[in-house]
Design a protein around this motif. Structure first.
Motif, mmCIF file in Angstrom:
data_model
loop_
_atom_site.group_PDB
_atom_site.id
_atom_site.type_symbol
_atom_site.label_atom_id
_atom_site.label_comp_id
_atom_site.label_asym_id
_atom_site.label_seq_id
_atom_site.Cartn_x
_atom_site.Cartn_y
_atom_site.Cartn_z
ATOM 1 N N ASN A 152 13.315 -21.418 -66.962
ATOM 2 C CA ASN A 152 13.139 -22.853 -66.720
ATOM 3 C C ASN A 152 11.870 -23.128 -65.919
ATOM 4 O O ASN A 152 11.112 -24.055 -66.218
ATOM 5 C CB ASN A 152 14.346 -23.409 -65.970
ATOM 6 N N TYR A 155 8.793 -22.588 -68.022
ATOM 7 C CA TYR A 155 8.645 -23.701 -68.977
ATOM 8 C C TYR A 155 7.876 -24.849 -68.328
ATOM 9 O O TYR A 155 6.933 -25.399 -68.909
ATOM 10 C CB TYR A 155 10.020 -24.162 -69.441
ATOM 11 N N HIS A 156 8.258 -25.233 -67.124
ATOM 12 C CA HIS A 156 7.609 -26.353 -66.443
ATOM 13 C C HIS A 156 6.248 -25.947 -65.863
ATOM 14 O O HIS A 156 5.354 -26.797 -65.750
ATOM 15 C CB HIS A 156 8.523 -26.901 -65.358
ATOM 16 N N PRO A 274 21.702 -22.785 -66.127
ATOM 17 C CA PRO A 274 20.286 -23.168 -66.271
ATOM 18 C C PRO A 274 19.951 -23.737 -67.647
ATOM 19 O O PRO A 274 19.113 -24.631 -67.766
ATOM 20 C CB PRO A 274 19.538 -21.846 -66.032
ATOM 21 N N ASP A 278 21.295 -27.660 -66.090
ATOM 22 C CA ASP A 278 20.037 -27.973 -65.407
ATOM 23 C C ASP A 278 19.034 -28.662 -66.322
ATOM 24 O O ASP A 278 18.382 -29.632 -65.937
ATOM 25 C CB ASP A 278 19.418 -26.698 -64.828
ATOM 26 N N ARG A 279 18.907 -28.171 -67.538
ATOM 27 C CA ARG A 279 17.922 -28.768 -68.460
ATOM 28 C C ARG A 279 18.288 -30.207 -68.812
ATOM 29 O O ARG A 279 17.401 -31.030 -69.064
ATOM 30 C CB ARG A 279 17.793 -27.906 -69.717
#
Length: 363
Positions: A152, A155-156, A274, A278-279
């Motif tokens: 995650n 990714y960001h 996650p 979370d997403r």
């Protein structure tokens, strides 16, 4: 493919013949017929019969729920149902998950397991009682959760949000997983990983959320409220998938088995939070689908209101239906089925057929 049903309206859940019905309206209380003591006095009333004849039969609005289409039922409102209903969904192997007025998970109706294995149960218990075997499995869970957290962050980070500091520190903590000597030490490492991860949310989420720490009982701000609600959905989904296997949900390895909880669901949920919870939180907030108006606040508490819960549940259900091409199976599988596959992998590990490797996001 079977699917989850989410009920937000008050009413009744009824079994009639071999069909389930939802009857909207006030849930009310079960009627109690009082016994009359002493002598009864009969009084003739000519108007009673006239009133009975003049009243038109009430039309009850019932919505049929196709039984063969149900994976699980989620109740977010006040509902009435009886033992006939519970016996029927037990026969059909349907789990029922209950949430209270604030959207907090209350409990589940978990029917008698349809798939039982004495051999697997013995192996599950033996793995828990062996400090070495238990620690091996617990490390797998923390490693899987950590890798998915890092996915995650990466990714960001690739989308102009500098996550390098958090990625570096979490990778250092991940190296200490293998050298941990007890489950208690491992839980401490896992807690430190999540602490760093949650600090990164202030950058991941576009709004100024000022998210400082995780608070659960009860959540005190919108971010904690979203996390708690999302985690509860993941927990119940994992429980429903465990039910479809021969695993016992009470015997766990990372979380200590205890009273009034299915602790194996907590273990496996760590890997998928996650990806699933979370997403969705990131997406809903950054797209402004969830706003301040979707929360209700009280004294030292905050929770999603009904409109907010509906938005979250809709996104969550769509996420569960999302399919990907599985690298090993060479076919498309849904996110929900990935959880079932995780259960099967644990079974093979416990039976000594194949070493357990936790699910890691590869896309």
């Amino acid at each position: 493919m079977k699917r989850n049903y989410y009920i937000f309206s008050s009413g009744k859940l009824i079994r009639k013949n071999d069909t389930l019905y939802f009857e909207p309206g006030e849930s009310g209380e079960p009627e109690v017929k009082e016994e009359v003591c002493g002598d009864e006095i009969e009084i003739e009333d000519d108007t009673a019969e006239e009133n009975e004849q003049s009243e038109e039969p009430k039309k009850i609005s019932r919505r049929p729920i196709p039984v063969e289409d149900i994976e699980a039922i989620y109740c977010f409102s006040e509902l009435r149902f009886n033992t006939m209903f519970l016996n029927f969904i037990a026969q059909k192997q349907i789990t029922l998950h209950l949430f209270n007025y604030y959207g907090y998970y209350s409990g589940s109706f978990y029917p008698r397991e349809p798939f039982i294995s004495g051999k697997l149960l013995v192996k599950q218990v033996e793995a828990y009682q062996s400090d070495e075997q238990r620690l091996i499995i617990a490390k797998k869970y923390v490693t899987g959760a950590c890798d998915n957290i890092l996915k995650n962050l990466q990714y960001h980070d690739a989308r102009d949000k500098d996550m390098s500091v958090f990625i570096e520190q979490i990778k250092l903590l991940e190296k200490s997983i293998d050298t941990s000597g007890s489950v208690q030490e491992l839980m401490g490492i896992e807690g430190n990983i999540h602490s760093l991860y949650y600090k990164s949310w202030n950058l991941i989420i576009n709004e100024n959320i000022q998210f400082e720490k995780r608070e659960k009982h009860p959540p005190t701000n919108p971010i904690n409220a979203l996390i708690s609600f999302g985690n509860a959905l993941v927990y119940t989904t994992v429980l429903s998938e465990i039910y479809k296997t021969q695993l016992n949900p009470l015997i766990s390895y990372l979380h200590e088995p205890g009273e009034r909880r299915f602790s194996l669901s907590l273990d496996i949920a760590e890997i998928f939070k996650p990806l699933l919870a979370d997403r969705i939180v990131f997406s809903l907030l950054n797209k402004k689908q969830i706003q301040e108006k979707h929360f209700s606040r009280g004294l030292n508490m905050c929770h999603l209101n009904e409109e907010g819960r509906k938005i979250f549940v809709k996104e969550y259900d769509e996420k569960l239906k999302t399919t990907i091409q599985h690298r090993s199976l060479k076919k498309s599988v849904s996110y929900r089925h990935l959880i079932r596959l995780e259960c099967y992998k644990l079974i093979k590990h416990l039976l000594g057929e194949k070493e357990y490797k936790p699910f890691k996001i590869w896309w």
